[in-house]
Design a protein around this motif. Sequence first.
Motif, PDB file in Angstrom:
ATOM      1  N   ALA A 185      35.447  37.907  18.617  1.00 11.61           N
ATOM      2  CA  ALA A 185      35.372  39.112  17.783  1.00 11.61           C
ATOM      3  C   ALA A 185      35.206  40.314  18.694  1.00 11.61           C
ATOM      4  N   THR A 186      36.070  41.298  18.524  1.00 13.81           N
ATOM      5  CA  THR A 186      36.064  42.488  19.374  1.00 13.81           C
ATOM      6  C   THR A 186      35.922  43.736  18.519  1.00 13.81           C
ATOM      7  N   SER A 187      35.042  44.619  18.919  1.00 14.44           N
ATOM      8  CA  SER A 187      34.865  45.897  18.244  1.00 14.44           C
ATOM      9  C   SER A 187      34.730  46.981  19.308  1.00 14.44           C
ATOM     10  N   ASN A 188      34.505  48.214  18.852  1.00 14.14           N
ATOM     11  CA  ASN A 188      34.350  49.315  19.793  1.00 14.14           C
ATOM     12  C   ASN A 188      33.060  49.225  20.595  1.00 14.14           C
ATOM     13  N   CYS A 189      32.082  48.486  20.063  1.00  8.71           N
ATOM     14  CA  CYS A 189      30.766  48.436  20.699  1.00  8.71           C
ATOM     15  C   CYS A 189      30.491  47.131  21.426  1.00  8.71           C
ATOM     16  N   SER A 190      31.132  46.032  21.022  1.00  7.58           N
ATOM     17  CA  SER A 190      30.756  44.738  21.588  1.00  7.58           C
ATOM     18  C   SER A 190      31.919  43.771  21.539  1.00  7.58           C
ATOM     19  N   ILE A 191      31.758  42.694  22.296  1.00 12.41           N
ATOM     20  CA  ILE A 191      32.701  41.571  22.311  1.00 12.41           C
ATOM     21  C   ILE A 191      31.881  40.298  22.142  1.00 12.41           C
ATOM     22  N   ILE A 192      32.220  39.485  21.162  1.00 12.44           N
ATOM     23  CA  ILE A 192      31.491  38.247  20.894  1.00 12.44           C
ATOM     24  C   ILE A 192      32.408  37.080  21.205  1.00 12.44           C
ATOM     25  N   GLU A 193      31.975  36.226  22.149  1.00 13.77           N
ATOM     26  CA  GLU A 193      32.711  35.026  22.542  1.00 13.77           C
ATOM     27  C   GLU A 193      31.848  33.799  22.268  1.00 13.77           C
ATOM     28  N   VAL A 226      22.636  36.321  24.391  1.00 14.22           N
ATOM     29  CA  VAL A 226      22.977  34.960  23.986  1.00 14.22           C
ATOM     30  C   VAL A 226      22.317  34.678  22.641  1.00 14.22           C
ATOM     31  N   LEU A 227      23.127  34.315  21.666  1.00  6.90           N
ATOM     32  CA  LEU A 227      22.666  34.072  20.300  1.00  6.90           C
ATOM     33  C   LEU A 227      23.136  32.710  19.832  1.00  6.90           C
ATOM     34  N   PRO A 228      22.486  32.119  18.840  1.00  7.39           N
ATOM     35  CA  PRO A 228      22.983  30.853  18.287  1.00  7.39           C
ATOM     36  C   PRO A 228      24.296  31.071  17.545  1.00  7.39           C
ATOM     37  N   MET A 229      25.159  30.075  17.600  1.00  2.38           N
ATOM     38  CA  MET A 229      26.428  30.178  16.899  1.00  2.38           C
ATOM     39  C   MET A 229      26.202  29.985  15.394  1.00  2.38           C
ATOM     40  N   LEU A 230      26.779  30.859  14.581  1.00  3.36           N
ATOM     41  CA  LEU A 230      26.597  30.846  13.134  1.00  3.36           C
ATOM     42  C   LEU A 230      27.954  30.815  12.449  1.00  3.36           C
ATOM     43  N   LYS A 231      27.924  30.532  11.155  1.00  4.28           N
ATOM     44  CA  LYS A 231      29.133  30.498  10.346  1.00  4.28           C
ATOM     45  C   LYS A 231      29.193  31.738   9.462  1.00  4.28           C
ATOM     46  N   LYS A 232      30.403  32.123   9.091  1.00  2.00           N
ATOM     47  CA  LYS A 232      30.586  33.297   8.246  1.00  2.00           C
ATOM     48  C   LYS A 232      30.148  32.959   6.820  1.00  2.00           C
ATOM     49  N   LEU A 233      29.499  33.921   6.189  1.00  2.00           N
ATOM     50  CA  LEU A 233      29.035  33.770   4.814  1.00  2.00           C
ATOM     51  C   LEU A 233      29.930  34.592   3.899  1.00  2.00           C
ATOM     52  N   GLY A 234      30.635  33.921   3.000  1.00  2.00           N
ATOM     53  CA  GLY A 234      31.475  34.620   2.032  1.00  2.00           C
ATOM     54  C   GLY A 234      30.679  35.003   0.795  1.00  2.00           C
ATOM     55  N   ILE A 235      30.948  36.185   0.255  1.00  2.00           N
ATOM     56  CA  ILE A 235      30.207  36.655  -0.916  1.00  2.00           C
ATOM     57  C   ILE A 235      31.061  36.656  -2.172  1.00  2.00           C
ATOM     58  N   SER A 236      32.323  36.348  -2.086  1.00  2.00           N
ATOM     59  CA  SER A 236      33.198  36.409  -3.257  1.00  2.00           C
ATOM     60  C   SER A 236      33.169  35.079  -4.007  1.00  2.00           C
ATOM     61  N   GLN A 237      33.337  35.189  -5.322  1.00  2.00           N
ATOM     62  CA  GLN A 237      33.467  34.036  -6.218  1.00  2.00           C
ATOM     63  C   GLN A 237      32.252  33.110  -6.155  1.00  2.00           C
ATOM     64  N   LYS A 238      31.091  33.669  -5.976  1.00  2.00           N
ATOM     65  CA  LYS A 238      29.871  32.864  -5.986  1.00  2.00           C
ATOM     66  C   LYS A 238      29.355  32.711  -7.410  1.00  2.00           C
ATOM     67  N   LYS A 241      27.285  37.733  23.136  1.00  2.00           N
ATOM     68  CA  LYS A 241      27.607  39.089  22.704  1.00  2.00           C
ATOM     69  C   LYS A 241      27.486  40.039  23.882  1.00  2.00           C
ATOM     70  N   THR A 242      28.615  40.559  24.323  1.00  2.00           N
ATOM     71  CA  THR A 242      28.653  41.533  25.409  1.00  2.00           C
ATOM     72  C   THR A 242      28.652  42.923  24.797  1.00  2.00           C
ATOM     73  N   VAL A 243      27.566  43.643  24.959  1.00  2.00           N
ATOM     74  CA  VAL A 243      27.418  44.988  24.394  1.00  2.00           C
ATOM     75  C   VAL A 243      27.897  45.999  25.422  1.00  2.00           C
ATOM     76  N   LEU A 244      28.877  46.787  25.047  1.00  2.00           N
ATOM     77  CA  LEU A 244      29.484  47.719  25.990  1.00  2.00           C
ATOM     78  C   LEU A 244      28.644  48.973  26.194  1.00  2.00           C
ATOM     79  N   ASP A 245      27.898  49.371  25.176  1.00  2.00           N
ATOM     80  CA  ASP A 245      27.050  50.558  25.267  1.00  2.00           C
ATOM     81  C   ASP A 245      25.638  50.119  25.648  1.00  2.00           C
TER      82      ASP A 245
END
Length: 466
Positions: free
Chosen positions: A148-156, A211-223, A170-174
């Motif tokens: 995941a890449t954004s303007n502020c960080s890169i998550i591998e 360094v963070l634990p690996m997590l899964k995405k949480l969907g909020i639709s159709q709950k 999570k590599t924080v660029l700022d």
Amino acid sequence: RFTWIDPYILGLYNIGQILQVDRSTEIFISLLSARSTHLYKAKEQNNTSMMDILQQSHDTLSKYDLFSEPTNYPFPKYQKRHDISLLTDYLNLTVDSRSYGQPTTIPVEPPTTTCHAEVAQPIYMAPCEHHVCRHRQNYLINDALPKATSNCSIIELGVCTSDFRPLAFKTVLDRKLADREIQVLTTLGRVPHLVYMEDTFLNDRNEQVIVLPMLKKLGISQKDLVDIARTMRQLFSALFTMHNHQIIHLDVTPSNLMQDNSDSLVLIDFGLSHQVHPSIPALTTARGTAGYIAPELFNCPSSIDAKVDIYSAGIILGQMLDGYLPSDLGLHLLGGLAVRCDTTEQIAMNINEFLLTRRTSGTYSSYPPTTTHSDPYPQVLYHAAELLAGMLMTDPCLRPSAKECLQSQFLTAKVEQFVDTQRNVVQERVRVFCYYREQARCGYGFGGSYGGSSYFGGYREVERYR
């Protein structure tokens, strides 16, 4: 862990297991790391004994110092692996190849404890993997996994080589954002429903890595409604803990809601968070994601409190309740980039009107008598609507706190109140209700008194739930 294994070397490993050779795994890794032409030549000779193969491998390994820089090593992508002395101890083994590897001589003295402590566990590094940096050899990043890449960080994504736990890097660029997030993570520690920090360091480019634990995405639709209550209860629990530490998240959005292996909600990303403390300067500009920012952040960001997170959580609750409540309320507009504060204020007024109509109308005699429900909406859904209306108030003083949200009727409802509240069940019940109501309006029977609110009738509602 192994993306490529030579079948012949794998056969050597299996023979080592049959021989009950201790540390046969390390011998296997050493052979794999020293893929030389001797092994491939021996592979073509069917009459080659097991002892000859191991001796040829030993001669190949002896030519290279595995603890030196890999510049002189014939296979540079395989790093330093194993102490040659350990392999030598187990090469003193006489094997009769005709008896499928039954040992005739077993090493008299196994490797000492000191030798075991000095040698690191051998780890195979796939071609798609690389170390985070030179001084952090216990972490491997897998380039084959999405990032995941954004303007502020890169998550591998990768693993810890000591126990193979999946991790997120999570590599924080700022640097300011990195320092703020590390400070918040250190203050919070390990608490339920909040992400915690495993480690932090500077990489080779002098960038901060968390360094963070690996997590899964949480969907909020159709709950379903019971899942919505569980999700919001865990979210308010996380916000309650943060607010007790005088920390405001300021970026409560669906993209920052993850779940762990037990499917429990985990709130992440504290890069925009703010700690309310006399020694910390007040905010001067608004922070957050468009569509989830509280109105007071635009008007007076220096005097904000924890109620801004309640507003953002209300936007998420409204998105999850879309499809349960009537479409005329406008819940489908919540979270949009172009939605203004007066739009959410109008949605809150629509919800209050919906609740008021229900209180004044009572039961609905136009509903078919063969059905056991006089109201298509379950009671607990009205409690959810009441909570949502309070969270979307423009005035932060009128919004409930995280503790008050946890004590609301919706989140304290018993399990029995969620019976027959599945999304498809409620939608079908409303569809049938609107059909018979329209029949009564047109004079086809099922007459009776009913209120004039558009929330319980009209072709728009029939078509929505059809």
